[in-house]
Design a protein around this motif. Structure first.
Motif, mmCIF file in Angstrom:
data_model
loop_
_atom_site.group_PDB
_atom_site.id
_atom_site.type_symbol
_atom_site.label_atom_id
_atom_site.label_comp_id
_atom_site.label_asym_id
_atom_site.label_seq_id
_atom_site.Cartn_x
_atom_site.Cartn_y
_atom_site.Cartn_z
ATOM 1 N N LEU A 161 -8.059 11.470 -5.104
ATOM 2 C CA LEU A 161 -7.457 10.649 -6.150
ATOM 3 C C LEU A 161 -6.276 9.862 -5.609
ATOM 4 O O LEU A 161 -6.133 8.658 -5.889
ATOM 5 N N TRP A 162 -5.436 10.506 -4.828
ATOM 6 C CA TRP A 162 -4.239 9.862 -4.272
ATOM 7 C C TRP A 162 -4.622 8.698 -3.366
ATOM 8 O O TRP A 162 -4.077 7.600 -3.482
ATOM 9 N N ARG A 163 -5.569 8.914 -2.474
ATOM 10 C CA ARG A 163 -5.993 7.852 -1.564
ATOM 11 C C ARG A 163 -6.692 6.719 -2.311
ATOM 12 O O ARG A 163 -6.513 5.546 -1.983
ATOM 13 N N LEU A 194 2.033 9.088 -6.282
ATOM 14 C CA LEU A 194 2.638 10.415 -6.131
ATOM 15 C C LEU A 194 3.623 10.691 -7.259
ATOM 16 O O LEU A 194 3.655 11.802 -7.808
ATOM 17 N N LEU A 195 4.418 9.693 -7.604
ATOM 18 C CA LEU A 195 5.388 9.845 -8.691
ATOM 19 C C LEU A 195 4.682 10.124 -10.014
ATOM 20 O O LEU A 195 5.112 11.006 -10.783
ATOM 21 N N ALA A 196 3.596 9.413 -10.284
ATOM 22 C CA ALA A 196 2.865 9.613 -11.532
ATOM 23 C C ALA A 196 2.267 11.020 -11.597
ATOM 24 O O ALA A 196 2.377 11.713 -12.620
ATOM 25 N N ILE A 197 1.647 11.463 -10.502
ATOM 26 C CA ILE A 197 1.086 12.812 -10.479
ATOM 27 C C ILE A 197 2.196 13.844 -10.616
ATOM 28 O O ILE A 197 2.048 14.860 -11.314
ATOM 29 N N GLY A 198 3.324 13.594 -9.964
ATOM 30 C CA GLY A 198 4.445 14.511 -10.045
ATOM 31 C C GLY A 198 4.999 14.643 -11.450
ATOM 32 O O GLY A 198 5.360 15.748 -11.882
ATOM 33 N N LEU A 236 0.827 -1.210 0.000
ATOM 34 C CA LEU A 236 0.000 0.000 0.000
ATOM 35 C C LEU A 236 0.864 1.264 0.000
ATOM 36 O O LEU A 236 0.572 2.232 -0.715
ATOM 37 N N LEU A 237 1.939 1.256 0.789
ATOM 38 C CA LEU A 237 2.799 2.432 0.840
ATOM 39 C C LEU A 237 3.562 2.628 -0.464
ATOM 40 O O LEU A 237 3.749 3.763 -0.919
ATOM 41 N N VAL A 238 4.000 1.530 -1.076
ATOM 42 C CA VAL A 238 4.663 1.639 -2.382
ATOM 43 C C VAL A 238 3.670 2.157 -3.414
ATOM 44 O O VAL A 238 4.009 3.031 -4.234
ATOM 45 N N ARG A 239 2.446 1.647 -3.375
ATOM 46 C CA ARG A 239 1.422 2.128 -4.309
ATOM 47 C C ARG A 239 1.160 3.615 -4.101
ATOM 48 O O ARG A 239 0.965 4.366 -5.066
#
Length: 417
Positions: A390-392, A120-124, A112-115
């Motif tokens: 979206l992030w959650r 976050l990386l994708a949004i960034g 879950l934390l990696v996901r």
């Protein structure tokens, strides 16, 4: 930008999907601190990388011409520059530690934390290339992957790793860069090209130049990456140690850290600013690590002062307005990029390179005030900001409930009474 939450919604040993904490379970001090830090980030971003080229600061005669602009720039340099971003990094580390703790006993905790970090990386990456290349989200996601293995480690190991990385960062500041920045002539050419592309170009002109600029800015991210990881670890350590969650029992410690951090950090920042104001060239590059250490120490002082203040009734009343904007920090951070892009770039109002520091900061204050009002309005109706939702949802793999029906019922009952 991870929210300040306490407790756990997953029973130990359970594989049931966890859910985010309700607003009533949040730590107000974390949300307030994040909301205040968000203003600092906006203030520095809008007067530097949005207003003029990233490389303008490296060129001769980069100082503002007018007296008011010089005064405002000086205050921002001493009190805000690097400190707001350091605060954001500390808070992200706190958030990671909270997420790690509340998922204890869940067999899928690391997944879950990696996901969460992958999302976050994708949004960034979208933010970096399509909206603004001053993005910090990509670096935060990558730093988060480095910090994950430390979250369950002994606190001594976390503290030791943080000190080691801070030492590495300071050392890198005085040594030749691993990945060098462009020379003065290339920086001047890039600044001139930025003025044309950002100031007068359409969206695709801006996009093309942004894609060209990203790899040129990359060495700066390499340089500050150890500091980002170190501050994540410091934030996680602060949560694990109980200082942040048990503030009543640690008021004396918070007062000492606040006093020491503000006095020492402010002194170091003033000393570093003095090098630039009075041209103490005999110090060479020594002012650079002094400035950066001052930023970290002052950020710690700010954090301790705000957390201590929010846990006093008077301080809570005075600062509670910042909590909603802090709860929606992810949404607000991205919205700031969209708004500032429209104000300064050619596909909008085209103010790039045309405004002074003071006028630009005034615009930033108006944007921030609007976000404070909007955040309070939004969170009376919804549980999360749009991007937080979206992030959650990406992290948990299922859409999260958005409407704040329970909270509205509580508010109505309270008003009736």
């Amino acid at each position: 930008m991870t929210g300040g939450r306490i407790g756990s919604r997953t029973a130990p040993g359970s594989d049931a999907p966890p859910t985010p904490m309700s607003p009533s379970e949040r730590l107000d001090s974390i949300d307030v601190l994040r909301g205040l830090a968000l203003f600092g980030v906006l203030a520095m971003n809008i007067v530097t990388i949005f207003r003029v080229s990233f490389f303008a600061a490296f060129l001769p005669n980069a100082e503002p011409a007018g007296l008011l602009d010089r005064a405002v720039a000086g205050v921002l340099t001493v009190a805000v520059d690097f400190k707001a971003l350091a605060l954001f990094s500390l808070l992200f580390g706190v958030g990671l530690a909270i997420q790690f703790e509340r998922l204890a006993g869940n067999a899928r905790r690391m997944i879950l934390l990696v996901r969460r970090l992958v999302a976050l990386l994708a949004i960034g990456l979208v933010h970096l290339y399509l909206i603004w290349n001053g993005d910090i989200l990509v670096e935060y996601a990558l730093a988060g992957f480095v910090v994950l293995p430390f979250l369950g480690a002994p606190r001594r190991l976390m503290a030791g790793a943080a000190l080691l990385l801070l030492g590495l960062y300071v050392t890198m500041l005085v040594l030749p860069p691993i990945v060098p920045l462009p020379g003065a002539a290339e920086m001047a050419a890039l600044a001139a090209d930025a003025a044309r592309a950002y100031g007068t170009g359409g969206f695709f002109d801006v996009l093309a130049f942004r894609i060209r600029e990203v790899p040129v800015i990359f060495p700066v991210h390499v340089l500050i990456f150890p500091r980002t990881v170190a501050l994540f670890l410091v934030g996680a350590f602060a949560w694990r140690s109980g200082v942040v969650r048990r503030t009543s029992a640690n008021r004396r410690l918070l007062f000492v850290v606040a006093t020491f951090g503000i006095l020492l950090g402010g002194g170091l920042s003033l000393a570093a600013a003095g090098h630039e104001l009075f041209d103490w060239s005999s110090l060479g590059r020594a002012h650079i690590p002094v400035e950066q250490l001052g930023a970290v120490v002052l950020a710690l002082g700010y954090a301790a002062a705000v957390i201590a203040a929010v846990n006093l009734s008077g301080g809570r009343k005075m600062l509670s307005w910042a909590a909603p904007v802090g709860r929606m920090a992810f949404t607000n951070y991205l919205a700031q990029s969209v708004i500032c892009g429209w104000i300064f770039y050619g596909y909008g109002l085209g103010q790039f390179g045309r405004l002074g520091v003071a006028a630009t900061l005034g615009i930033g204050i108006l944007v921030y005030v609007a976000q404070v009002v909007f955040s309070a309005w939004w969170l009376r109706r919804y549980r999360f900001g749009p991007v937080e939702w979206l992030w959650r949802s990406c992290m948990y793999g299922v859409p999260q409930r958005m409407r704040a029906t329970v909270n509205l019922a509580i508010i109505r009952t309270t008003r009736a009474v």
